[in-house]
Design a protein around this motif. Structure first.
Motif, mmCIF file in Angstrom:
data_model
loop_
_atom_site.group_PDB
_atom_site.id
_atom_site.type_symbol
_atom_site.label_atom_id
_atom_site.label_comp_id
_atom_site.label_asym_id
_atom_site.label_seq_id
_atom_site.Cartn_x
_atom_site.Cartn_y
_atom_site.Cartn_z
ATOM 1 N N UNK A 45 79.889 7.776 65.314
ATOM 2 C CA UNK A 45 80.461 8.969 64.683
ATOM 3 C C UNK A 45 81.686 9.417 65.458
ATOM 4 N N UNK A 91 89.873 19.350 60.095
ATOM 5 C CA UNK A 91 91.023 20.217 59.838
ATOM 6 C C UNK A 91 91.677 20.709 61.126
ATOM 7 N N UNK A 101 83.093 20.677 66.886
ATOM 8 C CA UNK A 101 81.883 21.152 66.210
ATOM 9 C C UNK A 101 81.170 19.990 65.518
ATOM 10 N N UNK A 102 81.953 19.159 64.836
ATOM 11 C CA UNK A 102 81.346 18.076 64.054
ATOM 12 C C UNK A 102 80.640 17.065 64.949
ATOM 13 N N UNK A 122 77.310 18.547 65.921
ATOM 14 C CA UNK A 122 76.367 18.466 64.799
ATOM 15 C C UNK A 122 75.842 17.049 64.638
ATOM 16 N N UNK A 123 76.748 16.083 64.710
ATOM 17 C CA UNK A 123 76.347 14.679 64.555
ATOM 18 C C UNK A 123 75.405 14.267 65.676
ATOM 19 N N UNK A 161 79.581 25.456 74.047
ATOM 20 C CA UNK A 161 78.380 25.380 73.198
ATOM 21 C C UNK A 161 77.604 24.089 73.485
ATOM 22 N N UNK A 215 75.432 28.339 65.734
ATOM 23 C CA UNK A 215 76.585 27.758 66.429
ATOM 24 C C UNK A 215 77.553 28.813 66.967
ATOM 25 N N UNK A 251 82.309 28.642 62.807
ATOM 26 C CA UNK A 251 82.370 27.167 62.812
ATOM 27 C C UNK A 251 81.171 26.501 62.161
ATOM 28 N N UNK A 303 81.806 23.404 60.069
ATOM 29 C CA UNK A 303 82.265 22.216 60.800
ATOM 30 C C UNK A 303 81.085 21.528 61.499
ATOM 31 N N UNK A 304 80.179 22.313 62.065
ATOM 32 C CA UNK A 304 78.968 21.729 62.663
ATOM 33 C C UNK A 304 78.123 21.064 61.567
ATOM 34 N N UNK A 331 79.072 19.874 58.797
ATOM 35 C CA UNK A 331 79.743 18.649 58.357
ATOM 36 C C UNK A 331 79.321 17.479 59.243
ATOM 37 N N UNK A 332 79.247 17.709 60.539
ATOM 38 C CA UNK A 332 78.817 16.657 61.462
ATOM 39 C C UNK A 332 77.386 16.228 61.209
ATOM 40 N N UNK A 333 76.502 17.206 61.017
ATOM 41 C CA UNK A 333 75.087 16.887 60.770
ATOM 42 C C UNK A 333 74.963 16.052 59.498
ATOM 43 N N UNK A 385 89.486 28.522 57.451
ATOM 44 C CA UNK A 385 90.038 27.175 57.315
ATOM 45 C C UNK A 385 88.936 26.145 57.100
ATOM 46 N N UNK A 386 87.843 26.288 57.847
ATOM 47 C CA UNK A 386 86.734 25.342 57.664
ATOM 48 C C UNK A 386 86.147 25.486 56.253
ATOM 49 N N UNK A 406 88.320 23.721 53.634
ATOM 50 C CA UNK A 406 88.274 22.261 53.802
ATOM 51 C C UNK A 406 86.908 21.683 53.455
#
Ligand SMILES: Cc1ncc(C[n+]2csc(CCOP(=O)(O)OP(=O)(O)O)c2C)c(N)n1
Ligand code: SF4
Ligand SMILES: [Mg+2]
Lengths: 365, 262
Positions: free
Chosen positions: A18, A49, A56-57, A60-61, A86, B65, B69, B72-73, B75-77, B101-102, B105
């Motif tokens: 990822x 973005x 953050x992504x 999460x992943x 975080x 989180x 955000x 965005x978190x 989105x990752x999960x 913005x998040x 998008x």
């Protein structure tokens, strides 16, 4: 192979599936390589973005159990700071590559620097510790990126590869092994609370979707993960543990190279300046010199500085106005000469030789 | 059972008496329970705010989180493991100020998430500062002479940004809201459900709805059914003190993070 591509290859070899990122010079090739490779391996590449979202992504992943990474440079790194904190607080394993360029602000997008060495350690708010590595060759870009994933999983913290524009864009021949060592996080034992540490101060990990119902928060929390943010003792024990799980093992996990322990003038170096130092120390006209090359800068392994019994001065050439030199200064009683250089060019060997000669003749550079 | 989804050992919760957030949580849990979601395959994600505290009370994996955000978190999960059900709780400030913005998008990417925004017109958690949805003229600690900025219409924003499912209800419309959450979850792609709700403490107190009941009456009386308005209004503009409720869009644009079998 180019340094940035070697970072990406190191990540892929380590099983990273990822990548979330936002383009920025001089790190973009990392993202581009991941964009080309990940979809073919059933991995996910996503261009977010901004860098806040990228950070953050990947967090999460990471909670779904995959190995996740982002890559950036100064301006993007600054945007990531809150979510780096975080990741620290939530004990999320993740890897960040920072191909450093000249700052402050937009600064020098295409020029090398090591100006984020304190930001990586202290940039997010509050007390914490992280692990930061610095490659000085393209081979190390590959190896240290792969290693960063193991450290992230082992210590459950963000791990940083602090490259710089010179290494990121340099091309060198490298050897890619058939496989790299992979150490995944130790599992969360049956009956253990998700944030209860084991003897090594690190809790076991269970991914989302595996039935452990883990509440993750950036608030000060108890071992269940429940917020408990006004209890002074709770905060102190949690934050001290997050620091200690890394700092107490700093000497055993240190990654370094020492050349000439008998030296009187010792360079302490990391990243691309290592290359200049190696040339200087090998020169016949600078006898009595040696060096400590740190591949892991943070946590800082200060005991290594006492490995030089004859040292008269430490010299710290780095691409900033003196960051790690201050850290060295904190730990030694001999003079520490900061040979900081900014502007984007590496030190010329003669600049470093001149410092040694001046010291030898009793002068103060 | 809906109550099985709650962490009994986390009660009492932090919400003020009469807060709308509890009602909305109940509707969402009712919806996922009706759909037979497995707790172990469900992840609740949120940002920061009173609204964003909801996941912490739910007995699933959850990510509480940083402010703004959550998407965005999430989105990752979701992109890392599309087989998980991912539901986001957020507030008007979290979603549309710091997280604006998040938000656009995530709508544009049409990621297969269900997002419930508790729009109480205010920054509740920090004690009642103006938000991007505070109506013109309303009082907050940072708009002591009345808000002067045009507010966002969050549902219209989500429609324009590309979400596959968009609805708006209020904390009064519990049946409709529950159905909307079910419909949103069943629609592949990004589903956005805005819920106008009462914050008696930080908003109501300064705007003549100190009693939760008065606030709910205001919500009910200001809400106009979108279907009815679309049929009868002949293109005239809705009076500024009113807002539309109902389903705004349900479509099947290309989406991301949709599980293979769907
Ligand atoms: C980066 C950052 N800025 C500011 C804050 C302070 N803060 C916490 S909650 C909040 C507003 C929350 O408003 P909203 O999202 O509408 O949630 P509500 O409390 O009304 O449910 C703010 C500004 C923060 N936590 N982080
Ligand atoms: S401050 Fe408002 S939003 Fe927050 S818990 Fe109280 S009533 Fe609810
Ligand atoms: Mg609010």
């Amino acid at each position: 192979m180019q340094g940035n591509v070697a970072c990406a290859e190191g990540a892929l070899a380590a099983g990273c599936t990822f990548f979330a990122g936002y383009p920025i010079t001089p790190s973009t090739e990392v993202a581009e390589h991941m964009a080309a490779k990940l979809p073919k391996r059933k991995g996910c590449f996503i261009q977010m973005e901004d860098e806040i979202a990228s950070m953050a992504a990947i967090i999460g992943a990471a909670w779904t159990g995959v190995r996740a990474m982002t890559a950036t440079s100064g301006p993007g790194f600054s945007l990531m700071m809150e979510n780096i904190g975080y990741a620290v607080m939530s004990e999320t394993p993740c890897v960040l590559i920072n191909v450093q360029r000249g700052g402050p602000s937009t600064g020098q997008p295409t020029m090398a620097a090591q100006g984020d060495m304190m930001q990586v350690r202290f940039g997010s708010h509050g007390d914490f510790s992280i692990i930061a590595l610095a490659p000085s060759t393209v081979q190390e870009c590959f190896e240290l990126t792969a290693k960063a994933f193991n450290l992230a999983d082992q210590f459950r913290c963000p791990v940083f590869l602090m490259a710089d524009e010179v290494i990121g864009h340099m091309r060198e021949r490298i050897t890619i092994p058939d496989s790299v060592q992979i150490v995944r996080p130790k599992p969360l034992q049956e009956g253990m609370l998700p944030f209860a540490p084991e003897d090594d101060l690190i809790p076991g990990f269970a991914a989302f979707g595996t039935g452990r119902k883990i509440p993750v928060t950036g608030l000060t929390h108890n071992e269940k993960g429940y917020p408990d943010s006004t209890n002074p003792a709770r905060h102190e024990s949690l934050v001290r543990r997050l620091v200690d799980k890394i700092e107490t093992v700093r000497h055993s996990i240190a990654d370094y190279e020492i050349v000439n322990e008998e030296a009187e003038y010792v360079f302490v170096c990391y990243g691309s300046p290592v290359r200049t130092v190696q040339e200087v120390v090998q020169r016949a006209k600078t006898p009595g010199t040696g060096y400590l090359h740190l591949r892991m800068i943070w946590p800082f392994p200060e005991q290594l500085l006492s490995r030089f019994p004859n040292v008269k001065a430490f010299i710290v050439p780095e691409l900033n106005l003196g960051m790690i030199s201050r850290e060295v200064e904190r730990h030694v009683c001999v003079p520490v000469i900061s040979a900081g250089k900014i502007g984007g060019e590496l030190h010329a060997p003669d600049e470093l030789v001149a410092i040694v000669e001046q010291l030898r003749s009793g002068g103060c550079p | 059972m809906r109550d099985d989804w709650l962490r009994a050992d986390r009660l009492p919760h932090i919400y003020c008496a009469g807060c709308g957030n509890g009602t909305i949580m109940n509707c969402v849990l009712e919806a996922v329970d009706q759909l037979g979601w497995n707790m172990d395959e469900t992840v609740f994600v949120s940002g920061i705010g009173c609204s964003s505290r909801a996941p912490g009370y739910i007995r699933t994996d959850s990510l509480h989180t940083t402010h703004g955000r959550a998407l965005a978190f999430a989105t990752g999960v979701k992109m890392a493991n599309p087989s998980l059900h991912v539901l986001v709780f957020t507030g008007d400030g979290d979603l549309s100020a710091i997280g604006g913005n998040h938000f656009i998008h995530a709508c544009r990417r049409n990621i297969d998430l269900t997002v419930v925004c508790m729009n109480n017109y205010i920054y509740g958690m920090t004690g009642g500062q103006g938000s991007p949805t505070t109506p013109i003229g309303k009082t907050s600690t940072t708009t002591p002479y009345g808000a002067a900025e045009m507010p966002f219409d969050l549902a219209e924003l989500a429609v324009a940004a590309g979400a596959n499912y968009v609805a708006r209800w209020t904390s009064y419309h519990v049946t409709e809201l529950t159905k909307a959450v079910v419909a949103g979850i069943q629609t592949p792609g990004f589903s956005f459900i805005e819920v106008r709700c009462q914050c008696p403490t930080s908003y109501g107190r300064r705007n003549k709805y100190r009693q939760p009941g008065d606030f709910i009456t205001y919500l009910r009386e200001s809400a106009v059914l979108k279907d009815r308005w679309d049929r009868s209004s002949a293109g005239e503009e809705l009076p500024s003190e009113k807002f539309l409720i109902g389903e705004f869009v349900r479509r099947s644009r290309p989406a991301m993070g949709v599980p293979d079998e769907a």
